[in-house]
Scaffold this motif. Sequence first.
Motif, PDB file in Angstrom:
ATOM      1  N   ILE A 198      30.840  34.405  29.584  1.00  0.00           N
ATOM      2  CA  ILE A 198      31.168  33.223  30.385  1.00  0.00           C
ATOM      3  C   ILE A 198      32.284  32.412  29.719  1.00  0.00           C
ATOM      4  N   VAL A 199      32.207  32.241  28.410  1.00  0.00           N
ATOM      5  CA  VAL A 199      33.256  31.499  27.698  1.00  0.00           C
ATOM      6  C   VAL A 199      34.585  32.240  27.791  1.00  0.00           C
ATOM      7  N   LEU A 200      34.571  33.534  27.591  1.00  0.00           N
ATOM      8  CA  LEU A 200      35.812  34.312  27.676  1.00  0.00           C
ATOM      9  C   LEU A 200      36.447  34.183  29.057  1.00  0.00           C
ATOM     10  N   TRP A 222      42.225  36.494  26.313  1.00  0.00           N
ATOM     11  CA  TRP A 222      40.925  36.119  26.844  1.00  0.00           C
ATOM     12  C   TRP A 222      40.460  37.059  27.960  1.00  0.00           C
ATOM     13  N   LEU A 223      41.337  37.348  28.892  1.00  0.00           N
ATOM     14  CA  LEU A 223      40.944  38.153  30.040  1.00  0.00           C
ATOM     15  C   LEU A 223      40.614  39.590  29.634  1.00  0.00           C
ATOM     16  N   THR A 224      41.426  40.157  28.761  1.00  0.00           N
ATOM     17  CA  THR A 224      41.161  41.525  28.289  1.00  0.00           C
ATOM     18  C   THR A 224      39.825  41.584  27.551  1.00  0.00           C
ATOM     19  N   MET A 225      39.591  40.586  26.696  1.00  0.00           N
ATOM     20  CA  MET A 225      38.321  40.562  25.971  1.00  0.00           C
ATOM     21  C   MET A 225      37.145  40.400  26.935  1.00  0.00           C
ATOM     22  N   ALA A 226      37.320  39.564  27.949  1.00  0.00           N
ATOM     23  CA  ALA A 226      36.250  39.371  28.929  1.00  0.00           C
ATOM     24  C   ALA A 226      35.958  40.677  29.668  1.00  0.00           C
ATOM     25  N   ARG A 227      37.005  41.394  30.039  1.00  0.00           N
ATOM     26  CA  ARG A 227      36.811  42.675  30.731  1.00  0.00           C
ATOM     27  C   ARG A 227      36.130  43.693  29.833  1.00  0.00           C
ATOM     28  N   GLU A 228      36.547  43.739  28.562  1.00  0.00           N
ATOM     29  CA  GLU A 228      35.929  44.674  27.621  1.00  0.00           C
ATOM     30  C   GLU A 228      34.456  44.331  27.386  1.00  0.00           C
ATOM     31  N   LEU A 229      34.174  43.035  27.264  1.00  0.00           N
ATOM     32  CA  LEU A 229      32.785  42.631  27.063  1.00  0.00           C
ATOM     33  C   LEU A 229      31.951  42.931  28.303  1.00  0.00           C
ATOM     34  N   GLU A 230      32.499  42.705  29.474  1.00  0.00           N
ATOM     35  CA  GLU A 230      31.779  43.017  30.706  1.00  0.00           C
ATOM     36  C   GLU A 230      31.509  44.517  30.806  1.00  0.00           C
TER      37      GLU A 230
END
Length: 186
Positions: free
Chosen positions: A75-77, A150-158
Amino acid sequence: GFPSRHTNAIQWGNIALLMAAMHATAPIQTLILSRIVETGIGAVAAMLVLWLPGRRDSILLVRREFRRALVALDIVLRQMAINPSRDASIRLRRNLHFEQLAAARILAMVLTDQPEALEDWPKVEAALNELTYTVLTAARTTDPVHALDWLTMARELEAFLATLPPVSSVPVNAAAVAVALTDVRL
């Protein structure tokens, strides 16, 4: 000694035993023996009820808390990818920090009781801590937009979250989870 509530319970139990003895038709020795047997059976039953499901449930609690921390991180990412301003994300970052600390605290408590069942979970905790503090630190920089992707990390975490099995008592390879979580930063 016993805390006062336990002392009171014992005293009232003795009074009840004495009162029952005054109206009992059986000899006092038989009454006392039956009360001792009943108390022993009750104590054994209570220990089984607390101990048997508790061991499995505590592992579920660890996994559930780590999942909550990972979702808070996601959520933060995502928020930082959309709007990296301090005001927009401060509540979410506080929640992330809380969830990360809760996961660490739960793991520490359960690990002392069941070290064999959670052998590699400290590796997962270390990977989560490093990723969490990387995100929290980057969010506080003077230029958070360029601090992380941020967006790449969020996608990877998802994508990582999608690979995790449902929270259950089925064992997971915690060492592999830790490695996969470490890869989210790359």
